[in-house]
Design an enzyme around this catalytic site. Structure first.
Site, mmCIF file in Angstrom:
data_model
loop_
_atom_site.group_PDB
_atom_site.id
_atom_site.type_symbol
_atom_site.label_atom_id
_atom_site.label_comp_id
_atom_site.label_asym_id
_atom_site.label_seq_id
_atom_site.Cartn_x
_atom_site.Cartn_y
_atom_site.Cartn_z
ATOM 1 C CD GLU A 181 -2.975 -1.137 2.256
ATOM 2 O OE1 GLU A 181 -2.674 -0.647 3.354
ATOM 3 O OE2 GLU A 181 -4.096 -1.604 1.995
ATOM 4 C CD GLU A 193 -9.811 -1.310 8.420
ATOM 5 O OE1 GLU A 193 -8.886 -1.918 8.996
ATOM 6 O OE2 GLU A 193 -9.703 -0.827 7.278
ATOM 7 C CG ASP A 245 -7.658 -5.476 5.223
ATOM 8 O OD1 ASP A 245 -7.168 -5.706 6.322
ATOM 9 O OD2 ASP A 245 -7.738 -4.333 4.732
HETATM 10 C C1 BDP Z 1 -6.141 -2.164 6.229
HETATM 11 C C2 BDP Z 1 -6.419 -0.809 6.788
HETATM 12 C C3 BDP Z 1 -5.262 0.134 6.638
HETATM 13 C C4 BDP Z 1 -3.994 -0.535 7.147
HETATM 14 C C5 BDP Z 1 -3.770 -1.830 6.390
HETATM 15 C C6 BDP Z 1 -2.605 -2.629 6.968
HETATM 16 O O1 BDP Z 1 -7.542 -0.279 6.124
HETATM 17 O O2 BDP Z 1 -5.561 1.289 7.373
HETATM 18 O O3 BDP Z 1 -2.891 0.303 6.987
HETATM 19 O O4 BDP Z 1 -4.884 -2.654 6.535
HETATM 20 O O5 BDP Z 1 -2.873 -3.539 7.722
HETATM 21 O O6 BDP Z 1 -7.026 -3.021 6.892
HETATM 22 O O7 BDP Z 1 -1.458 -2.348 6.654
#
Ligand code: BDP
Length: 727
Positions: free
Chosen positions: A310, A412, A384
């Site tokens: 990401e 989340e 996720d």
């Molecule tokens: C996702 C979240 C994000 C996190 C990412 C992670 O939306 O905010 O940075 O995972 O785990 O669930 O790196």
């Protein structure tokens, strides 16, 4: 007679009002209110006369002592003297086998079971009376034993025959805070970050101590202070001084500090032109930085790293692998016995393959290439932290690598701090799952019995250090977790990290009793509410294996229509694949074949829509709207009824809670009541939005029993678009 009656009236109303005193939830499960049952309180009080601690005791033994003094004073109304030699019957003795008397009453076998961090809490007959012993091989075990005894009393367990022997199954039991240095908490729903960077190191909020106490009470022994989307500033000298201050506050409670390492830190704060892990100057920079950290924090635990995920920097920026990056950092911390937790949450910008396959494609080939102090940290599911996913196949794909499980305590995707979702059943579902992964060296033809828990705790592979991590749900809200009942998730994570064999039911019951007292109706009602709550959220948000159809950005509420984002695999339409024929993502050989990443036993079960459990059907299969479900109904009707069931279950939650009015203090009662009302509204939104949206494809009417939507689809798209987003 009259005055006696008045006396009873006064005492009982005193007890009643103290039980119902307004409560803001700050004390968590460590409330230590007087035990209301007078005969039990008297019996307990008679069992303890003094607290005996070793001479020259230091933390964490002194922390254990302080907690026992406070706890017993609160629960039993007794002020016990603290001495270093037992002087009377009913002494409560904390000691290690270095004390010859302890060594003479506790067997070597029991001490072996207590292992490095565990404890033995036992009541023994002594010279015609009794003594209570808290025994451990190392000091930390005495702290955990003290909390175990207090938990025993708070849950009203009998002292007769008291004999608790317990040791943690996993060595590093950590919270992961996604806290930014400006005190914003990524995916945090309980206020701001607890770490007051501007005030530290001189000014130390007393809350730091209560935080560390809470961790210790569960047996958690470490915390990663900073967000995985890391900021290199935390590694600069001024910040390290602040981190050292926090370490000082936490150390008496056996809690070690870890930090996230931003891979590009050598450039950003080191002035180097590159962060290439194979560049000797980069490795030297990290070695010097690590030495500096250990000078400030001698018991520093190590680094957690999100790299090439990401948009985060990482070794692939230089054509190197995850192993190259992790090993370079691992070599830097190795002289200090530090560890590197390297996250496997990756999906590449240039890979168009099914996102849930990408961790295995990237990490699988690196199996066996990581240093011994690297632990690859894997989210429970391959996507996720969804309300339900199958387990991550990566757990079965790296037999020669140390693997940690990362669970998400903060909700989340499960209604954040508004919806009730007790997560122990979700975590147990994952931990207890058999991967059937073949072991290295191959011990049996198939890997039956290789559960995720056995991989994580190291027993399947005899590999240490073992690590489990939970993404924290804490913040500056007075009750710590935003939703008061979400404290149960912090509690459950800690208890499972210590012992993953505990049941969701037992953990819920312990938590409820310690948090809300022992009224049988209150306990039964809250336990029932907790235990069904995760499945309820699944039902009204993503039933039957649907996934990732939430609103974009803040991830709260429905958004099945979300399309056209920066990447296809951030959208909802990518995941649900609704069309005129049916619904779901084909992950079998005719589709993305993500199924092939699992052991043959799972492929067989999940590969056929007829045998695939319905709660994962749409995860693995695209099936027609008429697909016959186990109920005999077609998929469309079943889907509609699941959403309806979710809404109905929230109404039941509301009714259950309402029945406790007057049995719980008004402050906590109202807090939960308001959230349940909002949850009901959101559940209805989920149902209406998703069903109206999918109906465009199914072109079928709602079956009997499903309430009609109050508004057209556009209404739901609009309200969610206009939602302010969570702070
Ligand atoms: C996702 C979240 C994000 C996190 C990412 C992670 O939306 O905010 O940075 O995972 O785990 O669930 O790196």
């Amino acid at each position: 007679m009259k005055s006696l009656g008045l006396f009873f009236l006064l005492t009982s109303s005193f007890l009643l009002s103290s039980a119902l005193r307004a409560d803001d939830g700050y004390r968590l499960w460590l409330r230590y209110d007087p035990i209301a049952d007078a005969s039990l309180r008297t019996a307990y009080a008679g069992a303890f006369s003094e607290i005996v601690i070793p001479e020259n005791a230091r933390p964490p033994v002194t922390s254990a002592r302080d907690e026992l003094v406070t706890g017993l004073r609160g629960l039993l109304g007794v002020d016990l003297p603290v001495v270093t030699k037992a002087t009377r019957d009913h002494a409560l003795i904390l000691g290690t086998p270095r004390d010859p008397w302890i060594a003479s009453v506790i067997s070597e076998a029991d001490l072996r079971t207590a292992s490095v961090e565990g404890y033995i809490v036992r009541r023994v007959a002594h010279e015609g009376g009794h003594r209570t012993l808290i025994v451990a091989n190392r000091e930390a075990g005495l702290l955990y034993g003290a909390f175990a005894l207090l938990r025993h009393l708070q849950t009203h367990e009998p002292l007769d025959g008291l004999n608790l022997i317990s040791a943690p199954k996993i060595q590093r039991r950590l919270l992961n805070h996604w806290d930014d240095l400006n005190r914003h908490v990524e995916r945090g729903y309980a206020g701001f970050s607890l770490w007051e960077w501007f005030y530290l190191p001189e000014i130390r909020d007393p809350r730091y101590r209560d935080y560390a106490r809470a961790l210790a009470s569960l047996g958690l022994n470490g915390t990663v202070l900073t967000n995985v989307n890391a900021n290199a500033q935390i590694l600069t000298a001024p910040y390290l001084a602040k981190v050292a201050a926090l370490a000082q506050e936490f150390r008496p409670w056996g809690v070690r500090i870890y930090l996230t390492a931003r891979f590009s830190a050598p450039i950003e704060i080191g002035g180097l032109p590159t962060a290439d892990p194979l560049d000797p100057a980069v490795a030297a920079w990290w070695q010097a930085k690590v030495a500096e950290i250990y000078r400030a924090i001698p018991d520093f635990g190590g680094f957690l790293v999100k790299a090439n995920s990401e948009g985060q920097p990482g070794p692939q920026d230089y054509g190197r692998t995850h192993a190259d990056g992790a090993n370079m950092l691992a070599d830097a911390v190795q002289p200090f016995n530090g560890i590197v937790m390297w996250r496997a949450f990756v999906y590449s910008p240039d890979n168009n393959d099914d996102r849930v396959k990408q961790a295995v494609s990237e990490f699988g080939p690196l199996d066996g290439k990581f240093r011994q102090n690297v632990i690859v940290q894997i989210k429970n599911g391959p996507l996720d932290f969804m309300p339900r996913e199958p387990f991550s196949p990566l757990f079965g794909a790296m037999p020669n690598t140390r693997l940690a499980a990362e669970l998400q305590i903060t909700q989340e995707y499960l209604g954040q701090s508004i919806d009730l979702a007790y997560l122990a059943p979700l975590w147990k579902e994952v931990l207890d799952t058999d991967t059937y992964a073949r072991r290295e060296p191959v011990e049996s033809a198939n890997g039956k019995g290789t559960t995720i828990a056995s991989i994580v705790d190291g027993s399947a592979k005899l590999q240490h250090p073992s690590v489990i991590a939970g993404v924290a749900n804490t913040g500056t809200d007075r009750n710590w977790t935003g939703h008061l009942l979400a404290q149960s998730n912090w509690y459950a994570f800690g208890r499972l990290a210590w012992d993953h064999q505990l049941s969701s039911e037992q953990i819920a019951d312990e938590w409820t009793r310690q948090t809300f007292g022992h009224d049988a109706t209150v306990v039964a009602t809250i336990n029932k509410m907790l235990l069904g709550s995760r499945e309820t959220v699944v039902n009204y948000s993503m039933p039957l294996g649907l996934t990732h159809i939430m609103a974009e950005g803040h991830h709260y509420g429905p958004g099945p229509w979300v399309d056209k984002l920066g990447r296809a695999d951030w959208t909802s339409v990518y995941y649900h694949r609704a069309d005129e024929k049916g619904l779901g993502f084909d992950r079998t050989a005719t589709g993305s074949n993500a199924l092939a990443q699992y052991a043959p036993e799972w492929q067989k079960l999940w590969g056929d829509p007829a045998t695939c459990p319905e709660n994962l059907l749409l995860w693995f299969h695209h099936v027609s709207w008429d697909h016959p479900m186990k109920s005999g109904r077609p998929l469309w009707d079943e889907l509609c009824l699941r959403y309806q069931q979710g809404v109905d279950e929230v109404r039941t939650l509301q009714r259950d809670w309402a029945s406790l009015q007057g049995k719980i203090d008004a402050e906590r009662f109202t807090h939960v009541q308001q959230r349940l009302a909002r949850q009901k509204k959101e559940a209805v939104n989920w149902r209406d939005a998703c069903l109206l949206y999918f109906q465009q494809f199914s072109k079928r009417p709602f079956p009997a029993g499903v309430e009609p939507a109050a508004h057209p689809l556009e209404h739901y798209q609009q309200i969610l678009r206009n939602m302010p987003g969570h702070r």
